[in-house]
Design a protein around this motif. Structure first.
Motif, PDB file in Angstrom:
ATOM      1  N   VAL A  99     -39.380  78.338 129.558  1.00 25.32           N
ATOM      2  CA  VAL A  99     -38.883  77.046 130.157  1.00 25.32           C
ATOM      3  C   VAL A  99     -39.803  75.999 129.701  1.00 25.32           C
ATOM      4  CG1 VAL A  99     -38.145  76.103 132.446  1.00 25.32           C
ATOM      5  CG2 VAL A  99     -38.363  78.568 132.216  1.00 25.32           C
ATOM      6  N   ARG A 154     -38.972  84.956 129.545  1.00 27.00           N
ATOM      7  CA  ARG A 154     -38.184  83.586 129.345  1.00 27.00           C
ATOM      8  C   ARG A 154     -39.161  82.484 129.119  1.00 27.00           C
ATOM      9  NH1 ARG A 154     -33.308  84.558 131.905  1.00 27.00           N
ATOM     10  NH2 ARG A 154     -32.197  82.926 130.592  1.00 27.00           N
ATOM     11  N   VAL A 213     -34.082  76.562 128.959  1.00 26.67           N
ATOM     12  CA  VAL A 213     -34.629  78.094 129.129  1.00 26.67           C
ATOM     13  C   VAL A 213     -34.101  78.740 127.722  1.00 26.67           C
ATOM     14  CG1 VAL A 213     -34.334  80.111 130.593  1.00 26.67           C
ATOM     15  CG2 VAL A 213     -34.499  77.659 131.526  1.00 26.67           C
TER      16      VAL A 213
END
Length: 223
Positions: A32, A30, A39
């Motif tokens: 961020v 992911r 996100v």
């Protein structure tokens, strides 16, 4: 921000603007935004487990546990492999080992084997790897993916200082460095060990040595 959801995030690395996260039980990497907390998923598909190389959602991870980057690529400890992720595109390639095929072997990327990598750190030239299941610290060339063993004796747990194969670990789980030394979390020994890493490795140990040598090769001295 609070609207985003993760499932057992384990590893994280940042470049000052963005954090990159191993979202382990979603089998994804992911992204961020530090400024906004936004996100997004860089690679992998949530809930889809596998070992396929590919771009973005077509790639699959098996057990992403830790991550380190150099600003262009991310290097992900994915179970028993090192996966290379292009930050700009989300393309995933297997650099060394096999996510689903654990073992112990030094050598070129596709021939190398690890047993559950839990921690990684790089210096821009090499990636240093806590090969937890094998109780050793490994070194991976970022250019070629070739794997050598830096310290410890594979499949032999213990707690000992020394050079190369003379050192002993018991489930090393993370590694970090400052350019001249590496620092190793040795989980089951409940300590942090310091190693002095050379610029090159010679006389790397065979894949499964039977007994440690009387004096270790020219690799990391652990203290």
């Amino acid at each position: 921000g609070s609207a985003a959801q993760f499932q057992s995030p384990n590893g994280i690395w940042g470049d000052g603007t963005t954090l990159y996260v191993c979202d382990t039980l979603n089998f994804t990497v992911r992204k961020v935004s530090i400024a906004t907390g936004q996100v997004t998923t860089l690679a992998g598909t949530a809930g889809v487990r596998g070992d396929a190389d590919g771009v973005g959602s077509s790639a699959q991870f098996y057990q992403p546990l830790d991550i380190w980057g150099d600003g262009v690529f991310l290097y992900v400890a994915d179970a028993s492999a090192i996966r290379k992720v292009t930050i700009a595109t989300g393309e995933v390639q297997t650099l060394s080992g096999s996510p689903t095929n654990a073992g112990y072997a030094n050598g070129p990327g596709s021939q190398a084997r690890f047993s559950l990598i839990e921690g990684v750190w790089g210096d821009g030239v090499n990636l240093f790897v806590a090969d937890s299941g094998n109780d050793v610290i490994r070194k991976v060339s970022l250019e070629t993916g070739t794997v050598t063993t830096l310290a410890g004796l594979p499949l032999t747990s213990g707690n000992a200082y020394g050079r190369g194969q003379e050192a002993r670990f018991d489930n090393p789980t993370d590694v970090a460095g400052n350019g001249s030394a590496i620092f190793i979390i040795d989980r089951m020994n409940s300590d942090i060990k310091q190693g002095t890493a050379p610029s090159s490795l010679t006389n790397a140990p065979p894949s499964v040595p039977a007994t440690p040598p009387s004096s270790g090769p020219a690799n990391s001295e652990i203290r």
